[in-house]
Scaffold this motif. Structure first.
Motif, PDB file in Angstrom:
ATOM      1  N   SER A  99       0.837  -1.199   0.000  1.00  0.00           N
ATOM      2  CA  SER A  99       0.000   0.000   0.000  1.00  0.00           C
ATOM      3  C   SER A  99       0.868   1.243   0.000  1.00  0.00           C
ATOM      4  O   SER A  99       1.955   1.280   0.582  1.00  0.00           O
ATOM      5  N   THR A 108      -4.870  -9.166   7.219  1.00  0.00           N
ATOM      6  CA  THR A 108      -5.720  -9.137   6.024  1.00  0.00           C
ATOM      7  C   THR A 108      -5.007  -8.605   4.793  1.00  0.00           C
ATOM      8  O   THR A 108      -5.614  -8.515   3.732  1.00  0.00           O
ATOM      9  N   GLU A 109      -3.729  -8.257   4.912  1.00  0.00           N
ATOM     10  CA  GLU A 109      -3.021  -7.703   3.762  1.00  0.00           C
ATOM     11  C   GLU A 109      -1.910  -8.658   3.328  1.00  0.00           C
ATOM     12  O   GLU A 109      -1.471  -9.525   4.089  1.00  0.00           O
ATOM     13  N   THR A 135      -3.195 -12.933  -3.575  1.00  0.00           N
ATOM     14  CA  THR A 135      -2.828 -11.817  -2.687  1.00  0.00           C
ATOM     15  C   THR A 135      -3.949 -10.807  -2.532  1.00  0.00           C
ATOM     16  O   THR A 135      -3.729  -9.691  -2.085  1.00  0.00           O
ATOM     17  N   GLU A 182      -6.874  -8.612  -1.180  1.00  0.00           N
ATOM     18  CA  GLU A 182      -7.214  -8.177   0.167  1.00  0.00           C
ATOM     19  C   GLU A 182      -8.610  -8.678   0.526  1.00  0.00           C
ATOM     20  O   GLU A 182      -9.301  -9.301  -0.269  1.00  0.00           O
ATOM     21  N   ASN A 193       0.827  -5.683   9.440  1.00  0.00           N
ATOM     22  CA  ASN A 193      -0.317  -4.944   9.964  1.00  0.00           C
ATOM     23  C   ASN A 193      -1.281  -5.942  10.594  1.00  0.00           C
ATOM     24  O   ASN A 193      -2.320  -6.291  10.036  1.00  0.00           O
TER      25      ASN A 193
END
Length: 954
Positions: free
Chosen positions: A230, A566-567, A601, A603, A797
Motif C-alpha cells: 500500500s 488481512t493484507e 494476494t 485483500e 499490519n
C-alpha cells in the motif's frame, strides 16, 4: 450619608481587629471561601490561555505565509468554501450525477510574483530501536522563514540535506532513538540521520519525521509500489506569500472566491483576521448551509448551567461558613453588647458582623486570586502535556478575575447575614451577662421543607413515569433536596431522641449537636448536599455500567487470543502467529484461513484489480421478507402493516442473520480445534468437521436439503450491475454438506467453519488469515509489551485481540466521587467539630472540673464530628437515590419508545435493558468508612487536656 460611611468604617475596623484576634477561626473561614475562588480563577486563566487567538492559530497553520492553497480533489470544478473553516463543496447539483473527483491544477490560482513553499504529508512504517512504528512523514523546508511557527524546534536543527530528517520529541521517546541516530522506512533501503527534534504546537503527541521536499515520500512511494504494498497516501498543500510591493492587503476574500472558481480552496490569513459578512459568502446562501454559531438557546442553557454550578458552590460555602460567623458573633457577644450599651442600635451590630464577612471575603478574594494565578501558571506545562497541545500566551483578564473576587466578597456577606440578624436581635443584658436566653425552633421552615419534598417528589415521579423530559426529573429532585435541607434542623432534633440509648460521650455529643442547631444544621446540610449529588451520580453511573455490561458482546471466550492479517495475501501470518505463541501462555493453537477469489494476494473485500469476492447463497425460503430486494428500489417493509412488521421481527429468518464479523461472509477455514478455542462443546460438530462437512451457526444459510452454497464472484462490476436489477449475480456456486449447530450456540461472530479438505475439494482458493489461541491464564502486561515488540519487528499490519471481558470505566468515576464526598463530609464535619469545641469550651472545662478523665475531651470531639457526618450521610444518601432512579426510569421510557418505533418501521433491534442498580459499595463507604474516619481524625488532632481558665470577672 457621612454617618453611614463613618459607622461602616468603624464596623470594618472592629471586624478586622476581631478577625486578627481569632486567627484560627478566621483562617478556617478564609480557606473555605478562598479555595473555590482559587479553583475558579485558575480554571478561568487556564481556559482563556488555552483558547488560541486568530493570530496564534494562523501562525501554527500558515507560519509567516499569507495563505495555504489546498486541492479539495473535486477535479477542478468550481467550489463553495467556508471563509474560516477547512470546508468546501462543489458548485451544482450532483444528486443524480457522479460526484466530481480528481486532482486540480492549483498552480493556476497562484498570484503573479508570489513565493510558494510545498508542504506534503504521508504515512510510513519506520524502523526504530524497538521495531516498527507507524509514522507521519512531512516534507517541508522547515527552516524557511515562511514556515516559521508551524514546527517548533526543540534541539538540534532542521534538515538541510537529502539524507537528513528531524523528528518530533514524541517520536524520539516512542522509538528509543535520539539526535544522531539513523532511521529507515520499511520497504526503503535508504537511511536518514536525525539532526534535530521539534514539536507540533497543536499535537504534542504526534509521531512525525520532517524531511526536505522530494527526499523521503517520493522514494518511499516508488519502493512500496514496486513491492506491491500500500502507498503512503501523500497529500500536498502549498504555502504562499504575496509580493510585499504595492501595499498588499494579503489574500483577500475576492481572491479566495476567484480561486474557488478554479476549483481551489484557500486558507487565508487576511480572511481569518477579518471574515466577510455572511451575505458575501456564497456557501451560506445555499440550502442546507449556514454560519451556524451558538444558538441563543444553547447560550442560555450554558449560562443556566454555569449559574447553577456557581449557585450551588455559594450555597455550600454559606452553609459551611455561616456557623463560623455565628460562633464568632457569640464569642464576641460581650463586645457587641458594649456597642449596644454605648448607644449603638441593631443596625450597628448587624454592620459589625456583616463587616466580618466583608473583611474575610475580601481577603479570601485576594488570596484566592493570587494563588489561582500561581497555580494556573505552574500547571500550564502539565496541562499542555496532558491535552497534547501548547496553549497561547498567558491571558489574564482583569475584569473576569475582579468578578470572581467580588463573588468571594458576596459569599462572605451572604454567609454572615443570618448570624448578623441573630446577633442584632439579642438584648444588651443577655449579651453582657453571656446568657443565651430561651431559643425556639422555627416551626414554619420544616413545614415549608416538607411541602417542598412532597412537591419535588411528585414532580420527579411525573417526569419519570409520564414525561420523557429529563429536566422535569432533575428539577423535581432538586426541589426535593432543597426541602430536605430546609427540614434539616427538625431532622437533627429527631436524631437527638436516639441519645438515650447511647453511652456518655456520644450522648453528650448528640445532645450538644441538637442544642446548637444553628451550627449543626448547616454543617449537616452541607454534607447532605455533597453526599446527595455523589450518590445520585454514583447510582446513575452504576446503573449505566450494568447496562453496558449486559450489552457487551465478547469476541472470544475470556482469556482467548486472536490475531489476523488481512493484507499481503497472508504471507506474514506464520511469523505473527509464532510471535504470539512465543510470548503468551498459549494452550491450544489453531491456524485459520480465509477464502479468496482471483489473485492469491487479494485483500479481504476484493477491491483491488483482478480480485473478486465470495458470498453465502441464502435460500429464497430463508430470506427475511423485510429485506427482500425490490426492483423499484423501494423498501420491502413498506408492503406490511405495523402489526405485520412487528410479527416478522420475531420471525427466525429475520432474527438469525448470518454474522460477518471476521470475513466478508463470516466463514473461516479451520479444523475442529477451533471449536475448543471457542469453548463449543459439541462432539457432533467435531465429527462433522472431521467428515468434511461445514458447521454452521445460522439456520438461514442452509437450504431444505442441508446444503450450503458459496458463490464465487470473479467480476465485481457485473455482479453489482446484476444486483441493481434484482438479478442473481454471476459466479460459480460451490455446494457443501452441513451440520447445523444447536440454536443459541455462542459462536462469537462466526457464521460457519469450513473444513480445509472440503474447501480444497470444491476448488476454492484459501490463504492464511490468522490464528486463534486459548490460554492457560490471562496474559500479563509484561507479556503483552514483549509481544507488541515482537509484532512490530515483523512489520505486519496485524490485528491482535485479547479477550479481557467487559472492563468497567465507571469504577474510577465511582471511586473519585466517593473520595470527593468523603473529603467534603470530613471537612464539613471537622468544621462543625472545631466550632463546637470553640463554642463549648466552658462545658469542657466544667467536665474537667468535676473530675472527667482527660480522654473525655478527645472522645467527645471524635463523636461530635462523627454525629454530624452520620446525620449528613444518612440524609444525603436518601436524597440522592431519588433523582438517579427518576432519570433511569425516564431513560427507560425513552428507549422503549425508540424500540417500539423501530419495530413499527420493521427494524430488528433488541429490547432495551435499562437496569437500576444501587451502588451498595459506595453507600457502605459513605455510611461507615467516612463518618468513622472523620471521628478518628477529629479525635486524633484534639488535645486531651485543655488550658485551665481563670474565673471570669463579674
Amino acid at each position: 450619608m457621612n454617618n453611614w460611611i463613618h459607622s461602616w468604617r468603624a464596623a470594618v475596623r472592629i471586624a478586622r481587629r476581631d478577625a486578627w484576634r481569632f486567627k484560627g477561626r478566621s483562617f478556617l473561614v478564609l480557606a473555605m471561601i478562598a479555595l473555590p475562588i482559587l479553583g475558579v480563577s485558575a480554571a478561568d486563566l487556564t481556559l482563556r490561555t488555552s483558547e488560541l487567538s486568530t493570530e496564534e492559530r494562523m501562525a501554527r497553520t500558515l507560519g509567516a505565509a499569507d495563505a495555504r492553497i489546498i486541492d479539495p480533489d473535486y477535479g477542478g470544478v468550481p467550489i463553495f468554501q467556508h471563509p474560516v473553516e477547512e470546508t468546501s463543496t462543489p458548485v451544482g447539483d450532483y444528486e443524480n450525477k457522479p460526484w466530481p473527483e480528481g486532482r486540480t491544477d492549483v498552480t493556476k490560482s497562484f498570484p503573479a510574483g508570489s513565493t510558494v513553499l510545498t508542504d506534503s504529508t504521508g504515512m510510513g512504517k519506520v524502523r526504530t530501536a524497538h521495531g516498527i512504528l507507524q509514522t507521519e512523514i512531512r516534507e517541508l523546508k522547515a527552516d524557511d522563514p515562511m514556515a516559521r511557527g508551524i514546527l517548533s524546534l526543540q534541539d538540534g536543527r532542521f534538515p538541510q540535506k537529502a539524507d537528513e530528517v528531524a523528528a518530533t520529541t514524541h517520536f524520539l521517546e516512542s522509538s528509543g532513538l535520539g539526535i544522531g541516530s539513523t532511521v529507515a522506512a520499511r520497504g526503503l533501503d535508504r537511511e536518514y540521520r536525525i539532526v534535530g527534534s521539534y514539536e507540533l504546537p497543536n499535537d504534542l503527541k504526534a509521531d512525525q519525521l520532517n524531511a526536505l521536499p522530494g527526499t523521503f515520500l517520493g522514494p518511499l512511494g516508488k519502493a512500496l509500489d514496486a513491492a506491491g504494498m500500500s502507498s503512503t497516501g501523500t497529500s500536498t498543500t502549498h504555502l504562499l506569500a504575496l509580493p510585499r510591493s504595492g501595499g498588499s492587503d494579503g489574500f483577500t476574500w475576492n481572491m479566495v472566491k476567484d480561486a474557488n472558481a478554479k476549483g481551489v480552496m484557500v486558507m487565508s490569513r487576511a480572511v481569518a483576521l477579518d471574515p466577510p459578512a455572511d451575505s458575501d459568502v456564497p456557501m451560506f446562501q445555499q440550502d442546507g448551509w449556514g454560519n451556524y454559531g451558538n444558538s441563543a438557546a444553547a447560550d442560555a442553557a450554558a449560562l443556566a448551567a454555569a449559574g447553577t454550578v456557581v449557585g450551588l458552590a455559594m450555597l455550600e460555602i454559606c452553609l459551611l461558613a455561616g456557623p463560623a460567623f455565628a460562633v464568632g458573633a457569640r464569642r464576641s457577644r460581650r463586645q457587641l453588647g458594649l456597642v449596644g450599651a454605648n448607644g449603638g442600635d441593631r443596625r450597628h451590630i448587624r454592620a459589625i458582623v456583616l463587616a466580618g464577612g466583608l473583611v474575610i471575603g475580601a481577603v479570601a478574594a485576594v488570596v484566592g486570586t493570587v494563588l489561582g494565578l500561581i497555580l494556573a501558571f505552574a500547571l500550564q506545562p502539565v496541562l499542555e502535556e496532558s491535552f497534547g497541545q501548547r496553549f497561547g500566551a498567558f491571558d489574564v483578564r482583569p475584569l473576569e478575575l475582579l468578578g470572581i473576587g467580588l463573588l468571594a466578597v458576596l459569599t462572605g456577606l451572604l454567609a454572615a447575614v443570618v448570624p448578623a440578624v441573630t446577633a442584632s436581635r439579642q438584648t444588651v443584658l443577655a449579651s453582657l451577662t453571656g446568657r443565651r436566653g430561651v431559643r425556639r425552633s422555627n416551626r414554619v421552615l420544616p413545614l415549608v421543607g416538607l411541602a417542598a419534598v412532597l412537591l419535588g417528589g411528585a414532580i420527579a415521579l411525573y417526569g419519570s413515569v409520564v414525561s420523557d423530559q429529563f429536566i422535569i426529573v432533575a428539577g423535581g429532585s432538586a426541589l426535593a433536596e432543597l426541602g430536605v435541607v430546609a427540614m434539616t434542623p427538625a431532622l437533627v432534633g429527631l436524631f437527638g431522641r436516639t441519645g438515650r440509648w447511647l453511652p456518655l460521650s456520644p450522648r453528650l455529643a448528640l445532645r450538644d449537636a441538637v442544642r446548637n442547631r444553628g451550627r449543626t444544621a448547616p454543617a449537616v446540610a452541607a454534607v447532605l448536599a455533597a453526599v446527595a449529588g455523589t450518590v445520585a451520580v454514583a447510582t446513575y453511573q452504576a446503573s449505566d455500567d450494568a447496562q453496558q455490561r449486559a450489552a457487551y458482546e465478547a469476541r472470544l471466550p475470556h482469556g482467548a487470543v486472536s490475531v489476523v492479517v488481512t493484507e499481503g495475501g497472508g504471507r506474514d501470518v506464520p511469523a505473527v502467529s509464532d510471535a504470539v505463541q512465543k510470548n503468551l501462555p498459549v494452550d491450544v493453537r489453531v491456524d485459520v484461513n480465509r477464502i479468496v477469489v482471483g489473485k492469491a494476494t487479494c485483500e479481504m473485500y476484493g477491491d483491488a484489480e483482478g480480485c473478486g469476492r465470495h458470498e453465502v447463497v441464502i435460500p429464497v425460503a430463508n430470506q427475511c421478507p423485510l429485506w427482500v430486494y425490490q426492483p423499484d428500489g423501494s423498501d420491502a417493509s413498506d408492503k406490511y402493516t405495523k402489526a405485520e412488521r412487528r410479527k416478522l421481527a420475531q420471525d427466525w429468518r429475520c432474527k438469525e442473520t448470518p454474522s460477518s464479523a471476521y470475513t466478508e461472509s463470516g466463514l473461516v477455514i479451520a479444523d475442529a480445534k477451533l471449536l475448543k478455542v471457542l469453548e463449543i462443546d459439541d462432539p457432533a460438530a467435531e465429527k462433522a468437521l472431521a467428515e468434511g462437512r461445514v458447521v454452521t451457526f445460522a439456520r438461514t444459510m442452509v437450504d431444505a436439503k442441508g446444503k450450503l452454497g458459496i458463490r464465487l464472484i470473479t467480476d465485481i462490476d457485473k455482479a453489482d450491475a446484476a444486483m441493481a436489477k434484482g438479478q442473481e449475480p454471476p459466479g460459480r456456486i460451490a455446494s457443501f454438506d452441513t451440520y447445523q449447530a444447536a440454536s443459541g450456540t455462542e459462536s462469537y461472530g462466526l457464521a460457519g467453519i469450513v473444513p480445509p479438505a472440503a474447501a480444497k475439494a470444491a476448488g476454492i482458493t484459501t490463504v492464511p488469515f490468522g490464528t486463534y489461541f486459548s490460554t492457560d491464564r490471562m496474559p500479563s502486561t509484561e507479556q503483552r509489551q514483549k509481544l507488541d515488540d515482537e509484532l512490530s519487528k515483523t512489520g505486519a499490519n496485524a490485528e491482535l485481540h485479547v479477550e479481557e471481558g467487559f472492563v468497567s470505566k465507571g469504577s474510577i468515576v465511582l471511586l473519585a466521587l466517593t473520595v470527593f464526598a468523603g473529603l467534603i463530609t470530613i471537612g464539613a464535619a471537622g468544621i462543625a467539630t472545631g466550632l463546637a469545641q470553640a463554642d463549648a469550651e466552658a462545658d469542657l472545662k466544667t467536665l474537667a472540673a468535676v473530675g472527667a478523665p482527660p480522654r473525655v475531651r478527645r472522645t467527645l470531639s471524635g463523636f461530635q464530628c462523627g454525629v454530624v457526618a452520620v446525620m449528613g450521610v444518612l440524609l444525603g444518601s436518601a436524597a440522592g437515590v431519588l433523582p438517579a432512579i427518576g432519570l433511569r426510569l425516564t431513560e427507560r421510557r425513552q428507549q422503549m419508545s425508540w424500540y417500539e418505533t423501530a419495530l413499527d418501521l420493521g427494524g430488528l433491534v433488541d429490547m432495551p435493558h435499562v437496569p437500576i442498580i444501587i451502588p451498595w459499595t459506595t453507600l457502605a463507604a459513605l455510611l461507615v468508612a467516612v463518618p468513622l474516619g472523620a471521628a478518628l481524625l477529629a479525635a486524633a488532632v484534639t488535645r486531651s487536656r485543655g488550658a485551665l481558665a481563670r474565673r471570669a470577672a463579674t
